[in-house]
Design an enzyme around this catalytic site. Sequence first.
Site, PDB file in Angstrom:
ATOM      1  N   HIS A 149      -4.187   0.679   7.832  1.00  0.00           N
ATOM      2  CA  HIS A 149      -2.806   1.275   7.868  1.00  0.00           C
ATOM      3  C   HIS A 149      -2.616   2.295   6.770  1.00  0.00           C
ATOM      4  CE1 HIS A 149       1.974   0.793   7.992  1.00  0.00           C
ATOM      5  NE2 HIS A 149       1.491   1.816   6.945  1.00  0.00           N
ATOM      6  N   GLU A 150      -3.448   2.207   5.752  1.00  0.00           N
ATOM      7  CA  GLU A 150      -3.318   3.521   4.721  1.00  0.00           C
ATOM      8  C   GLU A 150      -4.135   4.675   5.117  1.00  0.00           C
ATOM      9  OE1 GLU A 150      -1.041   3.259   2.650  1.00  0.00           O
ATOM     10  OE2 GLU A 150      -0.489   1.255   3.129  1.00  0.00           O
ATOM     11  N   GLN A 176       2.727  10.062   1.481  1.00  0.00           N
ATOM     12  CA  GLN A 176       3.898   9.373   1.720  1.00  0.00           C
ATOM     13  C   GLN A 176       4.767   9.734   0.322  1.00  0.00           C
ATOM     14  OE1 GLN A 176       2.373   5.284   2.345  1.00  0.00           O
ATOM     15  NE2 GLN A 176       4.287   5.005   3.459  1.00  0.00           N
ATOM     16  N   CYS A 234       6.107  -0.071   7.461  1.00  0.00           N
ATOM     17  CA  CYS A 234       5.923   0.883   6.685  1.00  0.00           C
ATOM     18  C   CYS A 234       6.699   1.485   5.934  1.00  0.00           C
ATOM     19  CB  CYS A 234       5.258   2.137   7.747  1.00  0.00           C
ATOM     20  SG  CYS A 234       4.661   3.582   6.890  1.00  0.00           S
ATOM     21  N   LEU A 235       6.729   1.770   4.662  1.00  0.00           N
ATOM     22  CA  LEU A 235       7.642   2.345   3.735  1.00  0.00           C
ATOM     23  C   LEU A 235       8.406   3.819   4.116  1.00  0.00           C
ATOM     24  CD1 LEU A 235       6.119   1.464   0.239  1.00  0.00           C
ATOM     25  CD2 LEU A 235       7.949   0.206   1.537  1.00  0.00           C
ATOM     26  N   HIS A 261      -2.694   6.905   7.311  1.00  0.00           N
ATOM     27  CA  HIS A 261      -1.735   7.791   6.786  1.00  0.00           C
ATOM     28  C   HIS A 261      -2.405   9.103   6.040  1.00  0.00           C
ATOM     29  CE1 HIS A 261       1.993   5.996   6.252  1.00  0.00           C
ATOM     30  NE2 HIS A 261       1.723   4.957   5.934  1.00  0.00           N
ATOM     31  N   GLY A 290       0.684  -1.205   0.041  1.00  0.00           N
ATOM     32  CA  GLY A 290      -0.040  -0.003  -0.016  1.00  0.00           C
ATOM     33  C   GLY A 290       0.936   1.494  -0.066  1.00  0.00           C
TER      34      GLY A 290
END
Length: 201
Positions: free
Chosen positions: A152-153, A53, A110-111, A156, A48
């Site tokens: 999670h997304e 991000q 997480c990226l 963000h 994702g």
Amino acid sequence: MRMNILQAGDTVLRRPAKPLSPRELRTREIENLIESMRETMHQAPGVGLAAPQVGLPLQLAVIEDKPEYTNEATPESLAERERAPVPFHVIVNPKISFDSEPTVEFFEGCLSLAGFTAVVPRARKVTVECLDEKGEPKIIHASGWYARILQHEIDHLRGALYIDRMYTRTFMSTGNLAQYWKDKPIREVLELCGVQQSNRP
Ligand code: ZN
């Protein structure tokens, strides 16, 4: 075009993102953005990626859980996580409702926190109302790993990161996860890390 993924500490990751109107969504600019985010997510690789991000405070995220990402996972670990492939799709202006308590505990990464991971409790089932990339309304009923990805997304898009929800004592490098913890049951991980039952949902 591959985009730069911002790391924790960048203010855009902590600001609530702006909704997009269906008209804004149908522009070439957003179409290009979605394509670039898709490529960036694939190359990372990740399951994702949310617009903040890549530096854009917009309520848009791309999601895809490819079958090859779990080639090395055992059927037991996939079953435990209720993880199954999810085709590529886009969520815009999502509203999430939790259909269960946040009691499912797994390591999550997480990226935007590259190289780290922690155990994060999440709801097993969620319902998400959103728009797709064409501006069409959509309702998603998700459970298991897909529900975790959505939570999670969508975090963000609210300026939240998993570190806001994690069991802080389980925070570790991904290298140490692979070396010491990967094959241990989560219950044992929590015990060895000293996570008290009273701090859990
Ligand atoms: Zn993330």
